[in-house]
Design a protein around this motif. Structure first.
Motif, PDB file in Angstrom:
ATOM      1  N   ARG A  68       0.753  -1.168   0.135  1.00 57.28           N
ATOM      2  CA  ARG A  68      -0.173  -0.074  -0.010  1.00 57.28           C
ATOM      3  C   ARG A  68       0.725   1.311   0.090  1.00 57.28           C
ATOM      4  NH1 ARG A  68      -3.217  -3.361   3.441  1.00 57.28           N
ATOM      5  NH2 ARG A  68      -2.323  -2.505   5.249  1.00 57.28           N
TER       6      ARG A  68
ATOM      7  N   ARG B 130       0.935   4.084  -2.839  1.00 61.22           N
ATOM      8  CA  ARG B 130       0.829   5.698  -2.426  1.00 61.22           C
ATOM      9  C   ARG B 130       1.788   6.462  -3.063  1.00 61.22           C
ATOM     10  NH1 ARG B 130      -1.274   3.556   2.611  1.00 61.22           N
ATOM     11  NH2 ARG B 130       0.810   3.533   3.254  1.00 61.22           N
ATOM     12  N   ARG B 131       3.045   5.941  -3.062  1.00 60.73           N
ATOM     13  CA  ARG B 131       4.140   6.706  -3.511  1.00 60.73           C
ATOM     14  C   ARG B 131       4.289   6.843  -4.943  1.00 60.73           C
ATOM     15  NH1 ARG B 131       6.730   4.108   1.011  1.00 60.73           N
ATOM     16  NH2 ARG B 131       7.177   2.407  -0.140  1.00 60.73           N
TER      17      ARG B 131
ATOM     18  N   VAL C 283      -3.836  -0.638  -6.791  1.00 60.68           N
ATOM     19  CA  VAL C 283      -3.947  -0.008  -5.614  1.00 60.68           C
ATOM     20  C   VAL C 283      -4.620  -0.976  -4.488  1.00 60.68           C
ATOM     21  CG1 VAL C 283      -4.637   1.619  -4.089  1.00 60.68           C
ATOM     22  CG2 VAL C 283      -3.695   2.223  -6.414  1.00 60.68           C
TER      23      VAL C 283
END
Length: 445
Positions: free
Chosen positions: A205, A209-210, A293
């Motif tokens: 996760r 996100r990065r 994601v």
């Protein structure tokens, strides 16, 4: 809590000497009383045959029978006591229960065998003497082998069944303990695997996100920076050159529309993860990226979907467009391409494009008015990118904010593909960004 649960809780909390359950105390107490009664009755018969005082035989016999109360603690002592009272034809129950209990413990087999042989031999001798002294049997004409055979059968019947039953119970307990230990081990392993899976999911996760942050930064920051540069130029030439101002305004409008389109696409990624459906322009790529994601970067299907998303990204053929946009913003950019394009993987071309894009954006931000050069080198199994600028001149240009994540994002992109990334100031006061990105698919081909 129901009655059964309360009883189980009370049972687990019970402890008395070597007993851990109340029913064990009741069972051993009942067996001890029954054994004492059996020894006392046989003691009365023995006293009648021998002429001894009844109390002198019954009291020791009853005390010997009560030894069953300690069978769980000292089973060997119980069996030895049964052997000791065997000449008085007492301790039958004492011997049976004692041998069974001893066989269920972890005592060595040689000790169990030796004690069982003692008990068996004693029972054979006593039975032979009883049969030989029985008046009823003497009056009958029986074969010579009858008394020895009956004695041996009686001795075997007194010893073998309790020993075999005890050994079976011991083996079953060992099996149950082994299965319980294995189950506990599996529970610990499953717990560790669950913790590791949770850590991997959290890492995935964070990676997603990065990665989305890098995408947002790359696709939006470059065009917005160019818009700010053109807006500053428009402000400078609006009164002097209306025609150039109109061209700059048209460029700002085009870049704004492109920025809004790409921003809408990236925001669709986040919405698609919640709604499960996508629509509008660029809906296919956002929905696929949302799946990544949701699933995480550690699984094989996620990697497949990631590659499918990257196939929708920019390519090296669009680097010339980037250079033209920077030239339109007033930057002097020199583009040089070495070698022939070799059909790199989509991730490689997308990463190389993003490196050039971010490097040119940094030139606009930090070295406005400085000349820059872009070099692309197509090699066997890799592509090299070099973007460097001269020292900035004057203090002109628009002031653009910087989050300080551009170089970090470029390095993460390149190293994720196994490449090398170098950035830093040059001796002439400028800045250089260099990346070598391997294409393993091309190398295998």
């Amino acid at each position: 809590m129901n009655a059964t649960g309360a009883a189980a809780t009370a049972e687990r909390g019970f402890e008395l000497w070597w007993w851990t359950r109340r029913r064990s105390v009741a069972l051993d107490g009942g067996l001890a009383l029954a054994s004492a009664v059996e020894c006392a009755l046989r003691g009365v018969a023995f006293a009648d045959r021998t002429g001894l005082p009844v109390w002198l035989v019954v009291v020791p016999g009853a005390l010997a029978g009560l030894m069953l109360i300690v069978r769980r603690r000292w089973p060997l002592a119980v069996v030895l006591v049964s052997v000791a009272v065997l000449p008085a034809n007492m301790g039958g129950m004492l011997a049976l229960v004692g041998l069974y209990t001893l066989a269920t413990t972890e005592a060595p087999r040689r000790i169990i065998g030796a004690v069982a042989c003692m008990e068996g031999v004693g029972a054979i001798i006593v039975m032979f003497l009883l049969l030989d002294q029985d008046p009823g049997l003497r009056e009958q004409s029986l074969p010579v082998w009858f008394r020895p055979l009956m004695s041996v059968l009686f001795g075997v019947a007194c010893v073998v069944p309790p020993v075999l039953l005890g050994m079976y119970v011991r083996a079953r307990r060992r099996l149950v303990e082994s299965l319980r230990d294995r189950a506990h081990g599996l529970e610990r392993e499953l717990s560790l695997l669950a913790e590791r899976a949770e850590e991997r999911a959290e890492w995935a996760r964070g990676e997603e996100r990065r990665r989305i942050a890098r995408e947002m930064h790359d696709v939006v920051a470059h065009r917005v920076s160019l818009m700010v540069v053109h807006a500053a130029a428009l402000q400078a030439v609006a009164a002097k050159d209306p025609e150039k101002a109109a061209r700059n305004a048209a460029l700002i409008g085009d870049m704004g529309r492109q920025a809004l389109t790409e921003l809408r696409t990236m925001l669709g990624v986040l919405r698609a993860g919640e709604s499960g459906s996508s629509g509008g322009e660029g809906s296919d790529a956002p929905s696929r990226l949302a799946e990544i994601v949701a699933v995480g970067a550690s699984s094989a299907p996620a990697r497949v979907r990631r590659e499918q998303v990257e196939e929708r990204g920019p390519s090296l053929t669009e680097v010339a467009v980037l250079v033209d946009q920077s030239r339109a913003a007033g930057m002097s950019v020199d583009l040089a391409v070495e070698g022939e394009p070799r059909g790199y993987a989509e991730q490689v071309e997308s990463t190389a494009y993003r490196v050039v894009q971010e490097a040119l954006t940094n030139v606009h931000k930090h070295a406005a008015g400085a000349a820059a050069e872009v070099r692309l080198a197509h090699r066997e199994g890799e592509v090299a990118v070099l973007v460097q600028n001269e020292a900035p001149v004057g203090g002109g240009g628009a002031r653009l904010p910087s989050g300080g994540n551009g170089l970090v994002g470029m390095r993460e992109r390149v190293t994720a593909l196994g490449g090398g990334f170098v950035s830093g100031p040059t001796d002439s006061g400028g800045f250089r960004v260099s990346a070598v990105i391997p294409d393993r698919r091309s190398a295998r081909g």
